[in-house]
Design a protein around this motif. Structure first.
Motif, PDB file in Angstrom:
ATOM      1  N   MET A  77      53.291  62.003 -46.958  1.00  0.00           N
ATOM      2  CA  MET A  77      52.730  62.589 -48.172  1.00  0.00           C
ATOM      3  C   MET A  77      51.651  63.613 -47.822  1.00  0.00           C
ATOM      4  SD  MET A  77      52.737  61.706 -51.654  1.00  0.00           S
ATOM      5  CE  MET A  77      51.610  61.367 -52.956  1.00  0.00           C
ATOM      6  N   THR A  92      50.624  63.785 -55.998  1.00  0.00           N
ATOM      7  CA  THR A  92      50.838  62.394 -56.405  1.00  0.00           C
ATOM      8  C   THR A  92      51.489  62.332 -57.784  1.00  0.00           C
ATOM      9  OG1 THR A  92      48.985  61.626 -55.070  1.00  0.00           O
ATOM     10  CG2 THR A  92      49.692  60.191 -56.871  1.00  0.00           C
ATOM     11  N   VAL A  95      55.103  63.532 -57.487  1.00  0.00           N
ATOM     12  CA  VAL A  95      55.921  62.524 -56.803  1.00  0.00           C
ATOM     13  C   VAL A  95      56.151  61.324 -57.717  1.00  0.00           C
ATOM     14  CG1 VAL A  95      55.957  60.884 -54.876  1.00  0.00           C
ATOM     15  CG2 VAL A  95      55.336  63.286 -54.474  1.00  0.00           C
ATOM     16  N   VAL A  99      59.818  59.881 -58.336  1.00  0.00           N
ATOM     17  CA  VAL A  99      60.141  58.481 -58.056  1.00  0.00           C
ATOM     18  C   VAL A  99      60.705  57.828 -59.321  1.00  0.00           C
ATOM     19  CG1 VAL A  99      59.156  56.211 -57.502  1.00  0.00           C
ATOM     20  CG2 VAL A  99      58.530  58.216 -56.132  1.00  0.00           C
ATOM     21  N   ARG A 105      61.821  58.446 -52.958  1.00  0.00           N
ATOM     22  CA  ARG A 105      61.280  57.098 -52.726  1.00  0.00           C
ATOM     23  C   ARG A 105      59.981  57.229 -51.937  1.00  0.00           C
ATOM     24  NH1 ARG A 105      66.234  56.581 -50.584  1.00  0.00           N
ATOM     25  NH2 ARG A 105      65.350  56.501 -48.493  1.00  0.00           N
ATOM     26  N   ARG A 106      59.088  56.277 -52.170  1.00  0.00           N
ATOM     27  CA  ARG A 106      57.909  56.138 -51.309  1.00  0.00           C
ATOM     28  C   ARG A 106      58.220  55.043 -50.300  1.00  0.00           C
ATOM     29  NH1 ARG A 106      54.868  57.071 -56.268  1.00  0.00           N
ATOM     30  NH2 ARG A 106      53.418  58.804 -55.943  1.00  0.00           N
ATOM     31  N   THR A 116      51.665  57.187 -46.627  1.00  0.00           N
ATOM     32  CA  THR A 116      52.935  56.998 -47.320  1.00  0.00           C
ATOM     33  C   THR A 116      53.895  58.088 -46.878  1.00  0.00           C
ATOM     34  OG1 THR A 116      51.820  56.076 -49.248  1.00  0.00           O
ATOM     35  CG2 THR A 116      54.031  56.941 -49.601  1.00  0.00           C
ATOM     36  N   LEU A 118      57.343  60.150 -47.949  1.00  0.00           N
ATOM     37  CA  LEU A 118      58.226  60.490 -49.054  1.00  0.00           C
ATOM     38  C   LEU A 118      59.630  60.659 -48.502  1.00  0.00           C
ATOM     39  CD1 LEU A 118      56.040  63.213 -50.802  1.00  0.00           C
ATOM     40  CD2 LEU A 118      56.120  60.747 -51.256  1.00  0.00           C
TER      41      LEU A 118
END
Length: 177
Positions: A77, A92, A95, A99, A105-106, A116, A118
């Motif tokens: 990230m 964030t 994302v 998601v 997906r994280r 994290t 991505l």
């Protein structure tokens, strides 16, 4: 439907008003900022209308395209935030929507428990490929400037960005031995 052209250039009129009010020192900057802002509106409008049927904003598209460009569809990230040159909160939020829509997906970072990763999903990859084809055809192939003018403008903007600290020239490689 496009609105009719104005009988005068509003930016030229703003320039005249700035001069009439005694702000001559600020005129070049005001004209530049206003012109670039209007140009940005003109360039972004076809991008937004092209992405609308895909339920994507340009920010969401950029995240998907960035991930799709990687070898395995994954990126920390923090790296995505740096490459997109936006505030971490904006990434964030973007994302979160990707998601929610099953496009990204994280994942846990394999070596950094605080970070994290991505990862683009198959649905995200398929969507960004279709959106890229549409953007290339409907927004990027003809931006309203010929190639020489577009290249000149990109060079000028790159100088502005470099002076603002967006990037550095790569270091020169040493001569081979």
């Amino acid at each position: 439907m496009a609105r009719p052209a104005m009988p005068i250039d509003p930016i030229a009129e703003a320039r005249r008003q700035w001069l009439a009010h005694g702000w001559a020192d600020a005129v070049p900057g005001m004209v530049l900022v206003t012109s670039v802002n209007r140009a940005q509106q003109l360039l972004v409008a076809p991008v937004e209308s092209t992405l609308r049927p895909f339920a994507l904003s340009f920010a969401r598209f950029e995240v998907l395209r960035l991930l799709a460009f990687t070898r395995d569809g994954r990126m920390p990230m923090g790296s995505a935030t740096a490459r997109l040159q936006v505030h971490p909160t904006s990434v964030t939020s973007t994302v979160d929507r990707l998601v929610r829509d099953g496009l990204v997906r994280r994942e846990k970072h394999p070596t950094d428990g605080r970070a994290t990763v991505l990862a683009i999903t198959d649905a995200g990859r398929e969507l960004v490929e279709r959106a890229t084809e549409a953007l290339n055809a409907q927004a990027f192939a003809d931006v309203g400037l010929d190639e020489a003018d577009a290249a000149d403008l990109v060079r000028i903007i790159a100088r502005l960005r470099k002076r603002a600290g967006d990037f550095e020239d790569p270091p020169e490689l040493p001569e081979p031995l």
